[in-house]
Structures are given as C-alpha cells and as structure tokens.
Scaffold this motif. Structure first.
Motif, PDB file in Angstrom:
ATOM      1  N   LYS A  22      41.673  41.690  39.854  1.00  0.00           N
ATOM      2  CA  LYS A  22      43.011  42.281  40.053  1.00  0.00           C
ATOM      3  C   LYS A  22      43.159  43.623  39.324  1.00  0.00           C
ATOM      4  O   LYS A  22      44.012  44.433  39.679  1.00  0.00           O
ATOM      5  CB  LYS A  22      44.061  41.283  39.573  1.00  0.00           C
ATOM      6  CG  LYS A  22      45.468  41.631  39.916  1.00  0.00           C
ATOM      7  CD  LYS A  22      45.788  41.263  41.327  1.00  0.00           C
ATOM      8  CE  LYS A  22      47.278  41.403  41.569  1.00  0.00           C
ATOM      9  NZ  LYS A  22      47.634  41.247  42.932  1.00  0.00           N
ATOM     10  N   MET A  23      42.314  43.885  38.322  1.00  0.00           N
ATOM     11  CA  MET A  23      42.377  45.159  37.587  1.00  0.00           C
ATOM     12  C   MET A  23      42.149  46.351  38.515  1.00  0.00           C
ATOM     13  O   MET A  23      42.616  47.440  38.240  1.00  0.00           O
ATOM     14  CB  MET A  23      41.339  45.202  36.467  1.00  0.00           C
ATOM     15  CG  MET A  23      41.659  44.373  35.276  1.00  0.00           C
ATOM     16  SD  MET A  23      42.870  45.188  34.232  1.00  0.00           S
ATOM     17  CE  MET A  23      43.082  43.922  33.010  1.00  0.00           C
ATOM     18  N   ALA A  24      41.419  46.148  39.603  1.00  0.00           N
ATOM     19  CA  ALA A  24      41.118  47.234  40.532  1.00  0.00           C
ATOM     20  C   ALA A  24      42.230  47.460  41.556  1.00  0.00           C
ATOM     21  O   ALA A  24      42.167  48.415  42.323  1.00  0.00           O
ATOM     22  CB  ALA A  24      39.803  46.946  41.252  1.00  0.00           C
ATOM     23  N   ASP A  25      43.231  46.621  41.573  1.00  0.00           N
ATOM     24  CA  ASP A  25      44.317  46.719  42.547  1.00  0.00           C
ATOM     25  C   ASP A  25      45.330  47.774  42.103  1.00  0.00           C
ATOM     26  O   ASP A  25      46.006  47.595  41.094  1.00  0.00           O
ATOM     27  CB  ASP A  25      45.004  45.356  42.690  1.00  0.00           C
ATOM     28  CG  ASP A  25      46.118  45.345  43.719  1.00  0.00           C
ATOM     29  OD1 ASP A  25      46.479  46.405  44.263  1.00  0.00           O
ATOM     30  OD2 ASP A  25      46.644  44.240  43.973  1.00  0.00           O
ATOM     31  N   PRO A  26      45.456  48.896  42.846  1.00  0.00           N
ATOM     32  CA  PRO A  26      46.398  49.940  42.445  1.00  0.00           C
ATOM     33  C   PRO A  26      47.859  49.500  42.529  1.00  0.00           C
ATOM     34  O   PRO A  26      48.735  50.152  41.978  1.00  0.00           O
ATOM     35  CB  PRO A  26      46.110  51.083  43.423  1.00  0.00           C
ATOM     36  CG  PRO A  26      45.448  50.448  44.588  1.00  0.00           C
ATOM     37  CD  PRO A  26      44.739  49.225  44.072  1.00  0.00           C
ATOM     38  N   LYS A  27      48.122  48.383  43.193  1.00  0.00           N
ATOM     39  CA  LYS A  27      49.495  47.880  43.311  1.00  0.00           C
ATOM     40  C   LYS A  27      49.813  46.811  42.264  1.00  0.00           C
ATOM     41  O   LYS A  27      50.901  46.254  42.261  1.00  0.00           O
ATOM     42  CB  LYS A  27      49.726  47.309  44.703  1.00  0.00           C
ATOM     43  CG  LYS A  27      49.636  48.365  45.791  1.00  0.00           C
ATOM     44  CD  LYS A  27      49.843  47.760  47.147  1.00  0.00           C
ATOM     45  CE  LYS A  27      49.692  48.833  48.211  1.00  0.00           C
ATOM     46  NZ  LYS A  27      49.823  48.274  49.555  1.00  0.00           N
ATOM     47  N   ALA A  28      48.868  46.536  41.387  1.00  0.00           N
ATOM     48  CA  ALA A  28      49.067  45.502  40.370  1.00  0.00           C
ATOM     49  C   ALA A  28      50.187  45.911  39.421  1.00  0.00           C
ATOM     50  O   ALA A  28      50.358  47.093  39.101  1.00  0.00           O
ATOM     51  CB  ALA A  28      47.779  45.272  39.598  1.00  0.00           C
ATOM     52  N   ASP A  29      50.941  44.915  38.985  1.00  0.00           N
ATOM     53  CA  ASP A  29      52.000  45.153  38.002  1.00  0.00           C
ATOM     54  C   ASP A  29      51.382  45.302  36.625  1.00  0.00           C
ATOM     55  O   ASP A  29      50.383  44.658  36.307  1.00  0.00           O
ATOM     56  CB  ASP A  29      52.983  43.969  37.965  1.00  0.00           C
ATOM     57  CG  ASP A  29      53.908  43.941  39.167  1.00  0.00           C
ATOM     58  OD1 ASP A  29      54.096  44.990  39.807  1.00  0.00           O
ATOM     59  OD2 ASP A  29      54.452  42.863  39.449  1.00  0.00           O
ATOM     60  N   GLY A  30      51.993  46.127  35.805  1.00  0.00           N
ATOM     61  CA  GLY A  30      51.533  46.293  34.437  1.00  0.00           C
ATOM     62  C   GLY A  30      52.696  46.596  33.518  1.00  0.00           C
ATOM     63  O   GLY A  30      53.775  46.987  33.955  1.00  0.00           O
ATOM     64  N   VAL A  31      52.451  46.386  32.257  1.00  0.00           N
ATOM     65  CA  VAL A  31      53.443  46.687  31.233  1.00  0.00           C
ATOM     66  C   VAL A  31      52.670  47.174  30.013  1.00  0.00           C
ATOM     67  O   VAL A  31      51.532  46.763  29.777  1.00  0.00           O
ATOM     68  CB  VAL A  31      54.319  45.435  30.913  1.00  0.00           C
ATOM     69  CG1 VAL A  31      53.487  44.303  30.349  1.00  0.00           C
ATOM     70  CG2 VAL A  31      55.476  45.780  30.013  1.00  0.00           C
TER      71      VAL A  31
END
Length: 163
Positions: free
Chosen positions: A93-102
């Motif tokens: 999932k780290m490679a997903d540009p749409k992943a949520d992050g904080v």
C-alpha cells in the motif's frame, strides 16, 4: 506514501478482528500473544531493538503489557488495545498514491482501515517499517501516535528501507 494527505477521519469505525496476528488475548491478561514479523535484516532488527527500549510505558492511558513470545520486534498496551510490530516488510500500500497518510511529530504514517475494523498505521520514510494496530474501542483517536512517533523519531532514522 504519497505527499498528498487526505484528512484523517477516525469516527464510527468497525471492530478490529483477530486479523492482528493475535491469539488468546483478553483484557487484563498478563501477556499478549503477538506474532513477530519475519526476521528482518540485522540493521533493521537493531533499529527495532533501539525503538523497543524507547517505547513509552503508557499509550493513551493504557499500560504496557508483556508480549508472548517476548521480542524486541513487538509491544502492546492495554491487553491489547494497541499492538506494535517493528521490522515488517514494506507494505504494498506504500506505493499507492491515493493512500491516506498523517504526519505526527515529524513521522509519516500510512493509514489503513482494514475491512474487519480498527486502524493500522505504518511508518513511512524510515529505515525500519513499524506498524501499529488499534482496536475498535481506541480507533476513534490517533493521539496514541504522539508518544510512539517521538520514540520512532528518536531511534529510527529517516530514509527509505530496502527491506
């Protein structure tokens, strides 16, 4: 993890199931069964050992609980409400540009909401990946990342892990 950040919404999340690699856990238990990640490379294991020594004794008012098997790669608080595993392989999932992050105290976290509930946070841009699972009851508040982020920032240098 992308530089784009979606707002972190932590309300009304479903329950976190046994998919946490946990077994035989009950509130008040003296030990929490946590499956350590596969053996990471020696440099990553060393960073995890340093992190383990710096982890807080309480997180979000929950006391630290012994893990079984005892490992520098795992920690738990609240029997378990919060479970940490260090030295995990890089999540796809780290490679997903749409992943949520904080970002909390200079530490970036990938945010995942597993279908079975709760929350999973995974550090990004650090030389060792660390994941934190949070059960349903505590998944309404990301304040536990404050103390955990301080420990990560102190012990796991920024960078991209090759593991």
């Amino acid at each position: 993890m992308s530089s784009h950040r979606r707002p972190l919404r932590l309300l009304a999340l479903p329950a976190l199931s046994a998919g946490l690699a946990l077994a035989g856990c009950a509130p008040g238990a003296s030990e929490v069964r946590v499956t350590p990640p596969p053996a990471p490379p020696a440099d990553v294991a060393g960073l995890c050992a340093a992190l383990h020594k710096e982890l807080p004794e309480t997180v979000s008012g929950l006391d630290r609980t012994a893990t079984e098997p005892e490992s520098d790669l795992t920690a738990a608080w609240g029997g378990p409400a919060i479970v940490l595993r260090c030295g995990i392989p890089k999540p796809a999932k780290m490679a997903d540009p749409k992943a949520d992050g904080v970002e909390v105290n200079g530490v970036g976290w990938l945010v995942e909401r597993p279908a079975d509930g709760g929350l999973r946070f995974t550090t990004g841009s650090r030389l060792a990946y660390t994941e934190v699972w949070i059960d349903k009851e505590h998944a309404t508040d990301a304040s536990m990342l404050v103390g955990l982020s301080a420990a990560v920032a102190k012990t796991v240098p920024a960078g991209i892990s090759s593991y």
